[in-house]
Design an enzyme around this catalytic site. Structure first.
Site, PDB file in Angstrom:
ATOM      1  CD  GLN A  39    -103.434  45.340 -10.065  1.00 49.57           C
ATOM      2  OE1 GLN A  39    -104.632  45.223  -9.854  1.00 49.57           O
ATOM      3  NE2 GLN A  39    -102.625  45.845  -9.158  1.00 49.57           N
ATOM      4  CG  HIS A 133    -109.469  45.666 -11.118  1.00 51.13           C
ATOM      5  ND1 HIS A 133    -109.790  44.973  -9.974  1.00 51.13           N
ATOM      6  CD2 HIS A 133    -108.458  46.488 -10.750  1.00 51.13           C
ATOM      7  CE1 HIS A 133    -109.014  45.363  -8.975  1.00 51.13           C
ATOM      8  NE2 HIS A 133    -108.175  46.281  -9.434  1.00 51.13           N
ATOM      9  CG  ASN A 177    -111.333  47.600  -8.520  1.00 49.82           C
ATOM     10  OD1 ASN A 177    -111.413  46.931  -7.496  1.00 49.82           O
ATOM     11  ND2 ASN A 177    -110.374  48.512  -8.693  1.00 49.82           N
ATOM     12  CD  GLU A 178    -110.142  50.736  -5.412  1.00 47.46           C
ATOM     13  OE1 GLU A 178    -109.327  51.424  -6.066  1.00 47.46           O
ATOM     14  OE2 GLU A 178    -109.858  50.194  -4.344  1.00 47.46           O
TER      15      GLU A 178
HETATM   16  C1  BGC Z   1    -106.821  48.450  -6.557  1.00 45.24           C
HETATM   17  C2  BGC Z   1    -105.762  47.409  -6.834  1.00 45.24           C
HETATM   18  C3  BGC Z   1    -104.421  47.912  -6.306  1.00 45.24           C
HETATM   19  C4  BGC Z   1    -104.538  48.095  -4.826  1.00 45.24           C
HETATM   20  C5  BGC Z   1    -103.245  48.480  -4.119  1.00 45.24           C
HETATM   21  C6  BGC Z   1    -106.725  49.074  -5.197  1.00 45.24           C
HETATM   22  O1  BGC Z   1    -107.021  50.425  -5.320  1.00 45.24           O
HETATM   23  O2  BGC Z   1    -108.104  47.939  -6.810  1.00 45.24           O
HETATM   24  O3  BGC Z   1    -105.749  47.173  -8.201  1.00 45.24           O
HETATM   25  O4  BGC Z   1    -103.358  47.113  -6.686  1.00 45.24           O
HETATM   26  O5  BGC Z   1    -105.491  49.093  -4.565  1.00 45.24           O
HETATM   27  O6  BGC Z   1    -102.820  49.740  -4.488  1.00 45.24           O
END
Ligand code: BGC
Length: 431
Positions: A39, A133, A177-178
């Site tokens: 990003q 990520h 990440n998530e």
């Molecule tokens: C993510 C980010 C994303 C943010 C806002 C999160 O789910 O980890 O990468 O930019 O949300 O949408």
């Protein structure tokens, strides 16, 4: 003593004598902001997403291009974060750069991330490092991505290599990440009743056809059940590989947690929670911390879908309800589900708005919620706002503005917003 250190010391002294607003925060509380490689770095040409962004009829609104040129400007960005008064920076390693081909690791890129970590340390900033990520190397996607069982060993090998080279400088490490994101998104219904994840799967199917690559699989398009199975194992093996290199480095993962609220007696919100979080919260019980990432609440009715936000409510640029209290509710939920023994870090919380006064309000109310959690004995170790910079918001391109700092993408000039100063002052105990 430089200005920043003086302010920090002064603020701590003032709090000691006055019992100020931040007195309920533990010492060494992490105050910071987060980013992710794809990003902000720019020219992530070896990643799977770069491939997708350049397909005809791509689901991405625009390609990521130079992003915020964070790959070159990291030193200035970290110095800026520290100057604001923040003491923690979350960023991700870029697997596509570090391992450009299967089994081929780049010493030059590992040294690059070493310089990023050294910059953090030089500026008194604790680095929280994410190993995955959203984006992966393109070769990994061509080999089946997270849908392939080989992903487990491939990820563990990459984790081990990074930890060997970089682990000594990290403060906290998150394998993923998530990883629950696709499960969560399967509860998003688009107008007409289509599921968002079905649209994403179609995007992946089209990509396979166009690329003539039958196994091509990306995190944002793969089968959520299969990916979850592999990622749960990959988390365990990745963590073990990191620990083998640096036993004392705290390792965990971050989860997307919405504040799910029942709407009506037949609400299926418990079912949603089970589907979207349960396996990961179970896994997190064995971790050193859990990262909570919360943006909004979702009302859940009697269907397998979130309901639209209530009428007349304020919506953000992401279409989310402006609802800062979601963070407190999510922390409480996670802490309860993990048995209360796993330290929580807010690794992301943020809002996409043009009006920066709304961001200040969002942060203020979010942090108030964190303080209430702490007052109730929940072990929250930090608050990291998403994001340091206005950056590439995945399929939405550069539209939504989450940043504490604006970026002129033609010149790459950074402009600090009042919310950044607000958060920094809060970190120093003066708000
Ligand atoms: C993510 C980010 C994303 C943010 C806002 C999160 O789910 O980890 O990468 O930019 O949300 O949408």
């Amino acid at each position: 003593m430089d200005r920043r250190k003086f302010l920090k010391t002064g603020a701590v002294a003032a709090l000691g004598s006055l019992g100020g607003t931040a007195s309920s925060l533990p010492p060494h509380f992490l105050w910071g902001a987060a980013t992710a490689a794809h990003q902000v770095e720019g020219n992530d040409v070896n990643s799977d997403l770069w491939v997708l962004e350049h397909l005809p009829n791509s689901m991405f609104k625009e390609p990521s291009g130079d992003a915020c040129d964070g790959y070159h400007l990291f030193e200035d960005d970290i110095a800026m974060l520290a100057d604001l008064g923040l003491n923690a920076y979350r960023f991700s390693l870029n697997w596509a750069r570090i391992e450009p081909a299967n089994g081929e690791f780049s010493g030059a890129e590992l040294r690059h991330y070493r310089r990023v970590l050294e910059a953090c340390r030089r500026h008194g900033v604790t680095p929280l490092v994410t190993f995955f990520h959203v984006a992966t190397p393109r070769w990994f996607a061509y080999e089946g991505g997270w849908e392939s069982s080989t992903s487990v060993e491939l990820f563990a090998r990459y984790c081990g290599r990074c930890a060997d080279h970089l682990g000594d400088l990290m403060g906290w490490a998150a394998t993923f990440n998530e990883p629950n994101l696709m499960k969560l998104l399967s509860w998003v219904a688009l107008p007409g009743g289509v599921r968002l994840t079905d649209v994403m799967a179609k995007g992946q199917a089209d990509a396979r056809q166009y690329l003539k690559a039958e196994k091509f699989s990306v995190f944002l398009g793969g089968n959520a059940d299969i990916m979850q199975q592999n990622m749960l194992l990959a988390h365990e093996k990745g963590k073990a590989a990191i620990k083998a290199a640096h036993a004392k480095l705290p390792v965990g993962l971050t989860l997307a947690i919405e504040d799910d609220q029942p709407d009506g007696a037949q609400s299926r919100f418990e079912e949603k929670r089970k589907e979207a979080y349960a396996s990961w919260l179970e896994a997190a019980r064995k971790d050193d911390f859990i990262g909570v990432q919360t943006y909004t609440r979702q009302l859940v009715g009697n269907g397998h879908a979130n309901l639209p936000a209530p009428k007349e409510t304020e919506l953000t640029q992401s279409g989310f309800e402006f609802y800062p209290e979601a963070l407190e509710h999510a922390i409480r939920y996670v802490s309860q589900q993990t048995g209360g023994g796993v330290p929580v870090i807010v690794t992301e919380s943020g809002v996409a708005v043009d009006d920066d006064t709304r961001r200040i309000e969002y942060i203020r109310r979010g942090v108030d919620g964190v303080k209430r959690c702490l007052a109730d004995g929940i072990d929250v170790r930090g608050y990291l706002y998403w994001s340091l910079l206005d950056n590439f918001e995945w399929v939405s391109g550069y539209g939504p503005k989450f940043g504490l700092v604006a970026v002129d993408r033609a010149t790459q000039r950074r402009t600090i917003k009042p919310s950044a100063t607000f958060l920094g002052k809060m970190a120093m105990g003066s708000q």
